[in-house]
Design a protein around this motif. Structure first.
Motif, PDB file in Angstrom:
ATOM      1  N   VAL A  45       0.870  -1.184   0.000  1.00 26.91           N
ATOM      2  CA  VAL A  45       0.000   0.000   0.000  1.00 26.91           C
ATOM      3  C   VAL A  45       0.899   1.224   0.000  1.00 26.91           C
ATOM      4  O   VAL A  45       1.520   1.544   1.006  1.00 26.91           O
ATOM      5  CB  VAL A  45      -0.934   0.024   1.225  1.00 26.91           C
ATOM      6  N   PHE A  46       0.976   1.927  -1.130  1.00 21.11           N
ATOM      7  CA  PHE A  46       1.869   3.072  -1.260  1.00 21.11           C
ATOM      8  C   PHE A  46       1.117   4.375  -0.970  1.00 21.11           C
ATOM      9  O   PHE A  46      -0.055   4.528  -1.323  1.00 21.11           O
ATOM     10  CB  PHE A  46       2.471   3.123  -2.660  1.00 21.11           C
ATOM     11  N   ARG A  47       1.828   5.314  -0.355  1.00 22.80           N
ATOM     12  CA  ARG A  47       1.253   6.627  -0.050  1.00 22.80           C
ATOM     13  C   ARG A  47       1.284   7.517  -1.284  1.00 22.80           C
ATOM     14  O   ARG A  47       2.153   7.363  -2.147  1.00 22.80           O
ATOM     15  CB  ARG A  47       2.026   7.279   1.099  1.00 22.80           C
ATOM     16  N   ASP A  48       0.358   8.492  -1.338  1.00 22.53           N
ATOM     17  CA  ASP A  48       0.306   9.369  -2.510  1.00 22.53           C
ATOM     18  C   ASP A  48       1.148  10.633  -2.333  1.00 22.53           C
ATOM     19  O   ASP A  48       1.188  11.488  -3.209  1.00 22.53           O
ATOM     20  CB  ASP A  48      -1.124   9.738  -2.879  1.00 22.53           C
ATOM     21  N   GLY A  49       1.819  10.755  -1.173  1.00 28.17           N
ATOM     22  CA  GLY A  49       2.715  11.875  -0.964  1.00 28.17           C
ATOM     23  C   GLY A  49       2.078  13.114  -0.389  1.00 28.17           C
ATOM     24  O   GLY A  49       2.764  14.093  -0.092  1.00 28.17           O
ATOM     25  N   SER A  50       0.760  13.107  -0.209  1.00 23.11           N
ATOM     26  CA  SER A  50       0.092  14.294   0.322  1.00 23.11           C
ATOM     27  C   SER A  50       0.145  14.273   1.839  1.00 23.11           C
ATOM     28  O   SER A  50       0.146  13.218   2.467  1.00 23.11           O
ATOM     29  CB  SER A  50      -1.362  14.356  -0.146  1.00 23.11           C
ATOM     30  N   ALA A  51       0.191  15.461   2.432  1.00 25.32           N
ATOM     31  CA  ALA A  51       0.200  15.565   3.890  1.00 25.32           C
ATOM     32  C   ALA A  51      -1.096  14.998   4.434  1.00 25.32           C
ATOM     33  O   ALA A  51      -2.161  15.161   3.858  1.00 25.32           O
ATOM     34  CB  ALA A  51       0.363  17.022   4.311  1.00 25.32           C
ATOM     35  N   GLY A  52      -0.999  14.319   5.573  1.00 20.94           N
ATOM     36  CA  GLY A  52      -2.200  13.758   6.177  1.00 20.94           C
ATOM     37  C   GLY A  52      -2.752  12.578   5.417  1.00 20.94           C
ATOM     38  O   GLY A  52      -3.932  12.269   5.476  1.00 20.94           O
ATOM     39  N   ASN A  53      -1.871  11.908   4.662  1.00 14.47           N
ATOM     40  CA  ASN A  53      -2.306  10.743   3.891  1.00 14.47           C
ATOM     41  C   ASN A  53      -2.827   9.635   4.785  1.00 14.47           C
ATOM     42  O   ASN A  53      -3.705   8.876   4.411  1.00 14.47           O
ATOM     43  CB  ASN A  53      -1.142  10.224   3.047  1.00 14.47           C
ATOM     44  N   THR A  54      -2.250   9.538   5.990  1.00 11.23           N
ATOM     45  CA  THR A  54      -2.777   8.614   6.976  1.00 11.23           C
ATOM     46  C   THR A  54      -3.403   9.412   8.096  1.00 11.23           C
ATOM     47  O   THR A  54      -3.087  10.575   8.298  1.00 11.23           O
ATOM     48  CB  THR A  54      -1.683   7.715   7.557  1.00 11.23           C
ATOM     49  N   GLN A  55      -4.304   8.821   8.810  1.00 10.67           N
ATOM     50  CA  GLN A  55      -4.969   9.518   9.893  1.00 10.67           C
ATOM     51  C   GLN A  55      -4.996   8.639  11.121  1.00 10.67           C
ATOM     52  O   GLN A  55      -5.049   7.423  11.027  1.00 10.67           O
ATOM     53  CB  GLN A  55      -6.394   9.901   9.496  1.00 10.67           C
ATOM     54  N   LYS A  56      -4.921   9.286  12.296  1.00  6.37           N
ATOM     55  CA  LYS A  56      -4.985   8.550  13.535  1.00  6.37           C
ATOM     56  C   LYS A  56      -6.310   8.840  14.215  1.00  6.37           C
ATOM     57  O   LYS A  56      -6.875   9.913  14.063  1.00  6.37           O
ATOM     58  CB  LYS A  56      -3.834   8.935  14.469  1.00  6.37           C
ATOM     59  N   GLY A  57      -6.803   7.878  14.967  1.00  6.14           N
ATOM     60  CA  GLY A  57      -8.031   8.117  15.692  1.00  6.14           C
ATOM     61  C   GLY A  57      -8.282   7.018  16.699  1.00  6.14           C
ATOM     62  O   GLY A  57      -7.623   5.993  16.693  1.00  6.14           O
ATOM     63  N   LYS A  58      -9.234   7.260  17.576  1.00  2.60           N
ATOM     64  CA  LYS A  58      -9.614   6.242  18.549  1.00  2.60           C
ATOM     65  C   LYS A  58     -10.720   5.372  17.975  1.00  2.60           C
ATOM     66  O   LYS A  58     -11.593   5.825  17.258  1.00  2.60           O
ATOM     67  CB  LYS A  58     -10.091   6.900  19.845  1.00  2.60           C
ATOM     68  N   VAL A  59     -10.641   4.092  18.313  1.00  5.12           N
ATOM     69  CA  VAL A  59     -11.685   3.168  17.904  1.00  5.12           C
ATOM     70  C   VAL A  59     -12.844   3.276  18.891  1.00  5.12           C
ATOM     71  O   VAL A  59     -12.644   3.164  20.099  1.00  5.12           O
ATOM     72  CB  VAL A  59     -11.152   1.717  17.877  1.00  5.12           C
ATOM     73  N   VAL A  60     -14.030   3.520  18.376  1.00  3.60           N
ATOM     74  CA  VAL A  60     -15.203   3.637  19.239  1.00  3.60           C
ATOM     75  C   VAL A  60     -15.848   2.257  19.357  1.00  3.60           C
ATOM     76  O   VAL A  60     -16.404   1.726  18.399  1.00  3.60           O
ATOM     77  CB  VAL A  60     -16.218   4.644  18.671  1.00  3.60           C
ATOM     78  N   VAL A  61     -15.727   1.685  20.534  1.00  3.77           N
ATOM     79  CA  VAL A  61     -16.273   0.356  20.802  1.00  3.77           C
ATOM     80  C   VAL A  61     -17.091   0.448  22.083  1.00  3.77           C
ATOM     81  O   VAL A  61     -16.694   1.128  23.027  1.00  3.77           O
ATOM     82  CB  VAL A  61     -15.145  -0.687  20.970  1.00  3.77           C
ATOM     83  N   ASP A  62     -18.239  -0.197  22.106  1.00  4.80           N
ATOM     84  CA  ASP A  62     -19.038  -0.200  23.327  1.00  4.80           C
ATOM     85  C   ASP A  62     -18.236  -0.802  24.461  1.00  4.80           C
ATOM     86  O   ASP A  62     -17.496  -1.767  24.283  1.00  4.80           O
ATOM     87  CB  ASP A  62     -20.322  -1.026  23.128  1.00  4.80           C
ATOM     88  N   ALA A  63     -18.374  -0.213  25.660  1.00 10.36           N
ATOM     89  CA  ALA A  63     -17.643  -0.698  26.830  1.00 10.36           C
ATOM     90  C   ALA A  63     -17.913  -2.182  27.043  1.00 10.36           C
ATOM     91  O   ALA A  63     -19.056  -2.641  26.969  1.00 10.36           O
ATOM     92  CB  ALA A  63     -18.046   0.096  28.068  1.00 10.36           C
ATOM     93  N   GLY A  64     -16.863  -2.924  27.301  1.00 11.12           N
ATOM     94  CA  GLY A  64     -17.009  -4.347  27.575  1.00 11.12           C
ATOM     95  C   GLY A  64     -17.035  -5.220  26.340  1.00 11.12           C
ATOM     96  O   GLY A  64     -17.063  -6.435  26.443  1.00 11.12           O
ATOM     97  N   SER A  65     -17.053  -4.611  25.148  1.00 12.07           N
ATOM     98  CA  SER A  65     -17.058  -5.411  23.926  1.00 12.07           C
ATOM     99  C   SER A  65     -15.773  -5.161  23.154  1.00 12.07           C
ATOM    100  O   SER A  65     -14.901  -4.413  23.581  1.00 12.07           O
ATOM    101  CB  SER A  65     -18.268  -5.055  23.058  1.00 12.07           C
ATOM    102  N   SER A  66     -15.637  -5.794  22.014  1.00 11.38           N
ATOM    103  CA  SER A  66     -14.435  -5.632  21.206  1.00 11.38           C
ATOM    104  C   SER A  66     -14.828  -5.575  19.737  1.00 11.38           C
ATOM    105  O   SER A  66     -15.959  -5.901  19.366  1.00 11.38           O
ATOM    106  CB  SER A  66     -13.463  -6.795  21.451  1.00 11.38           C
ATOM    107  N   LEU A  67     -13.871  -5.141  18.910  1.00 15.54           N
ATOM    108  CA  LEU A  67     -14.090  -5.029  17.474  1.00 15.54           C
ATOM    109  C   LEU A  67     -13.154  -5.999  16.766  1.00 15.54           C
ATOM    110  O   LEU A  67     -11.946  -5.996  17.001  1.00 15.54           O
ATOM    111  CB  LEU A  67     -13.805  -3.594  17.015  1.00 15.54           C
ATOM    112  N   ASN A  68     -13.712  -6.854  15.908  1.00 18.58           N
ATOM    113  CA  ASN A  68     -12.903  -7.828  15.198  1.00 18.58           C
ATOM    114  C   ASN A  68     -11.976  -7.149  14.192  1.00 18.58           C
ATOM    115  O   ASN A  68     -12.373  -6.224  13.480  1.00 18.58           O
ATOM    116  CB  ASN A  68     -13.783  -8.829  14.448  1.00 18.58           C
ATOM    117  N   VAL A  69     -10.750  -7.634  14.136  1.00 20.42           N
ATOM    118  CA  VAL A  69      -9.795  -7.227  13.114  1.00 20.42           C
ATOM    119  C   VAL A  69      -9.617  -8.428  12.198  1.00 20.42           C
ATOM    120  O   VAL A  69      -9.317  -9.531  12.659  1.00 20.42           O
ATOM    121  CB  VAL A  69      -8.451  -6.816  13.731  1.00 20.42           C
TER     122      VAL A  69
END
Length: 499
Positions: free
Chosen positions: A429-453
């Motif tokens: 997966v190659f980047r396109d060279g633009s600023a902010g090409n990737t983004q960071k954030g928190k995963v919103v998951v209901d308390a006590g549960s999990s999100l499959n990867v």
């Protein structure tokens, strides 16, 4: 206590409020290892994960740390209360598979006596007697001397042990360098494990061997999961591209031109035949331009000349599976970081605006000492660092992240007369060279549960891990309602469903 540890009390000493003070702590969880430090009531663990807490460390910060010591002890299944630990020391056990059932903590005036015995506050198996293990891969290619396999190919991890108390149990783990450690297979009697990594990158592979009295020893080796490539120019003459592909080469980076003179003079003399041969052989390829630019304006001229070469020869972005690299080396390297970074940025912006993926090629020394890495890292990074014995430990010590590594200038490949540069590509997966090409954030998951990867962007794909509330991820790309992500918790370049 289970698998979650919270401290929620505010800190006061008599009538004096210690508002800038806090208590911080971290826990050691089954298979996950040490978690990040948290403080003042935050949860240290993975709620709902079902993993036992085996050890804990607690310390004070702010004004209170100069006035008080914090002592704490753990009640461990099978051992009862252990000795008192103090000010960030480890309490509990590791490698015994014993959970902590309770934790007791007290504040003591600075330098005061411990509330009890400090013996055996932390228990970890010690080596008793001769106990030796070895660990190596089987079924991995040894391309150019580098232990390397391609994505989605099996590697058999093989361990052996001797000495100790016998009754060996084996645990296999993988660390994608720059990430955290994943347990591939927990302790069992099997001395081998077949693993199929689907994420390119550089890995440390571990085996933990435990004998019947609980002694644990660990062995490690490094390996690469990547695509094998070459870069070529007129120096390689006429290439038999079908033989090159049959030799196991996955991609090629082809020189298009060099310098900033008249277009007929700067086109590589083998460019057209290499493009034609690569296409006919079904060889994915990218391009590179050897720079002579001494100023930002000259770098812009070179980028525009390169685009003229491509247009003249009917090459479009759809023809390229890999980026176009700006090759900055030799006399093109200015003593000024600012000038070099400006040239790279100017060239890559023009290439990106024309619809191509930009990449920067330079030696490790040039990238470290003559470029501002943070300003060029939105582009793909191709590092040259040659070694007679390709070795990740040697080359990548204290190194910046790279997407492609040129590890040899003297390789031999069937279909090419003479020497050729060898490369490993660590991404698909190659980047396109633009600023902010990737983004960071928190995963919103209901308390006590999990999100499959999942392994692929589909609800039918294998589940390879889980994310929990407030986990931090970096999004690499988005496809069909799925995010491809890298996380700080050991799941790398896998997929979560976009909500």
């Amino acid at each position: 206590v289970g698998s979650e540890m919270c401290i929620r009390d505010s800190l006061k000493a008599g009538a004096q409020s210690l508002g800038n003070s806090s208590v911080k702590y971290r826990t050691y969880l089954q298979t996950y290892g040490w978690q990040s430090w948290v403080s003042n009531g935050a949860s240290s663990a993975k709620a709902g994960s079902g993993k036992r807490m085996e050890a804990i460390e607690i310390s004070l910060t702010g004004d209170i740390s100069s006035q008080y010591d914090i002592y704490y002890r753990s009640y461990v299944t099978g051992y009862g209360w252990l000795g008192w630990a103090c000010n960030g020391a480890t309490s509990g056990t590791t490698d015994y598979a014993k959970p902590i059932e309770a934790v007791q903590a007290v504040l003591v005036k600075k330098g005061g006596a411990a509330p009890g015995s400090t013996n055996n506050a932390y228990l970890k198996p010690e080596v008793t007697g001769p106990f030796e293990i070895s660990f190596s891969p089987s079924g991995a290619s040894n391309f150019g001397g580098l232990v390397s396999i391609e994505p989605d190919h099996d590697v058999i991890l093989v361990a052996s042990a001797k000495g100790g108390a016998g009754g060996y149990q084996y645990r296999y783990r993988a660390e994608l360098i720059g990430g955290s450690i994943q347990t591939l297979k927990d302790y069992s009697g099997s001395s081998s494990y077949t693993w199929r990594p689907n994420t390119p990158g550089r890995y440390k592979m571990y085996v933990d061997v435990k004998d019947s009295i609980g002694t644990v020893k660990t062995a490690m080796f490094q390996m690469s999961v990547g695509l094998s490539g070459i870069d070529v120019s007129s120096w390689q003459g006429t290439i038999d591209w079908k033989k090159v592909k049959a030799a196991g080469i996955d991609y090629a980076i082809i020189r298009a031109g060099y310098g900033k003179e008249d277009i007929d003079k700067q086109t590589d003399s083998t460019f057209v035949q290499n493009i034609k041969g690569a296409k006919e052989a079904g060889m994915p390829f990218g391009l590179y331009h050897f720079s002579h630019a001494s100023t930002v304006e000259e770098a812009k001229q070179e980028a525009n000349f390169l685009l003229e070469i491509l247009e003249t020869n009917g090459v479009t972005p759809d023809d390229l599976a890999y980026p176009i690299a700006f090759d900055i080396e030799g006399k093109a390297v200015s003593p000024s970081k600012e000038v070099n970074t400006g040239k790279v940025t100017a060239f890559c912006e023009i290439i990106r605006d024309a619809g191509y993926l930009p990449m920067v090629y330079a030696s490790k020394t040039v990238i470290q000492d003559y470029l501002y890495y943070d300003e060029i890292s939105a582009n793909n990074i191709w590092m040259a660092a040659w070694t007679s014995t390709p070795n990740d430990t040697e080359i990548f010590a204290n190194c910046f992240p790279v997407d492609m590594w040129q590890y040899s200038e003297s390789g031999t490949v069937d279909g090419i007369n003479g020497r050729v540069d060898l490369n490993i590509c660590y991404t698909t997966v190659f980047r396109d060279g633009s600023a902010g090409n990737t983004q960071k954030g928190k995963v919103v998951v209901d308390a006590g549960s999990s999100l499959n990867v999942r392994k692929a962007p589909s609800v039918n794909a294998d589940v390879v891990g889980s994310l929990y509330k407030d986990d931090i991820v970096t999004i690499i790309s988005e496809t069909s309602g799925w995010y491809q992500i890298v996380t700080s918790t050991g799941v790398s370049a896998e997929y979560i469903q976009k909500i």
